[in-house]
Design an enzyme around this catalytic site. Structure first.
Site, mmCIF file in Angstrom:
data_model
loop_
_atom_site.group_PDB
_atom_site.id
_atom_site.type_symbol
_atom_site.label_atom_id
_atom_site.label_comp_id
_atom_site.label_asym_id
_atom_site.label_seq_id
_atom_site.Cartn_x
_atom_site.Cartn_y
_atom_site.Cartn_z
ATOM 1 N N CYS A 199 -7.400 -0.968 1.337
ATOM 2 C CA CYS A 199 -6.417 -1.456 2.304
ATOM 3 C C CYS A 199 -7.107 -1.504 3.662
ATOM 4 O O CYS A 199 -7.694 -0.514 4.106
ATOM 5 C CB CYS A 199 -5.214 -0.524 2.348
ATOM 6 S SG CYS A 199 -4.018 -0.944 3.647
ATOM 7 N N CYS A 258 -8.275 -5.721 -9.787
ATOM 8 C CA CYS A 258 -7.852 -4.692 -10.732
ATOM 9 C C CYS A 258 -7.463 -3.465 -9.909
ATOM 10 O O CYS A 258 -8.323 -2.778 -9.352
ATOM 11 C CB CYS A 258 -9.008 -4.399 -11.679
ATOM 12 S SG CYS A 258 -8.606 -3.253 -12.985
ATOM 13 N N CYS A 311 0.857 -1.188 0.000
ATOM 14 C CA CYS A 311 0.000 0.000 0.000
ATOM 15 C C CYS A 311 0.893 1.237 0.000
ATOM 16 O O CYS A 311 1.793 1.360 0.836
ATOM 17 C CB CYS A 311 -0.903 -0.006 1.233
ATOM 18 S SG CYS A 311 -1.927 1.479 1.385
ATOM 19 N N CYS A 329 0.374 3.212 3.579
ATOM 20 C CA CYS A 329 0.812 2.727 4.895
ATOM 21 C C CYS A 329 1.878 1.637 4.849
ATOM 22 O O CYS A 329 2.389 1.230 5.891
ATOM 23 C CB CYS A 329 -0.383 2.238 5.705
ATOM 24 S SG CYS A 329 -1.142 0.719 5.080
ATOM 25 N N CYS A 385 -5.438 1.157 6.375
ATOM 26 C CA CYS A 385 -5.569 2.620 6.319
ATOM 27 C C CYS A 385 -6.775 3.108 5.520
ATOM 28 O O CYS A 385 -6.999 4.316 5.425
ATOM 29 C CB CYS A 385 -4.291 3.239 5.759
ATOM 30 S SG CYS A 385 -4.023 2.901 4.002
#
Length: 128
Positions: A95, A118, A46, A49, A98
């Site tokens: 995510c 995707c 991510c 984070c 976060c």
């Protein structure tokens, strides 16, 4: 969601496209992101984070212009929610740590899952 920051903190940390994609649920144009045609071995994290999200071994060419994976790194890193934007019903992928918007998941992927995550390149950071 365990990581929370103010809007100003996210804006300071992220580039303009990273902010628009991850915090405002924008979508980058197909075939423009840094990872749509990226095939190095490693982990996609991510961008907000640093949580490990996808392994390169699950990446495949879906022909859509965005990085596509058939599974997340494990079942604990991704949150899914129904997205009714743009006159469609889709499953948004975020995510779990976060709340960053990553992209969408579709049921047209390859074996073994039949899923296609995707994901916007702007939501990812590649590393080991």
């Amino acid at each position: 969601m365990t990581i929370e920051k103010t809007d100003a903190e996210w804006r300071d940390q992220l580039s303009d496209i990273e902010y628009r994609v991850t915090r405002e649920a924008a979508t980058e144009r197909p075939f423009t992101g840094r990872y749509w045609d990226h095939w190095a071995r490693g982990i996609y994290h991510c961008v907000c984070c640093g949580t490990p999200l996808f392994e390169s071994s699950t990446k495949f060419d879906a022909g859509c212009g965005w990085p596509s994976y058939f599974a997340p790194i494990n079942g604990e890193v991704i949150a899914e929610k129904t997205d009714h934007s743009h006159g469609m019903v889709r499953i948004e992928v975020q995510c779990k740590q976060c709340g960053a918007h990553l992209g969408h998941v579709f049921e047209d992927g390859p074996a073994p899952t039949g899923l296609r995550y995707c994901i916007n390149s702007a939501a990812l950071k590649f590393g080991d």
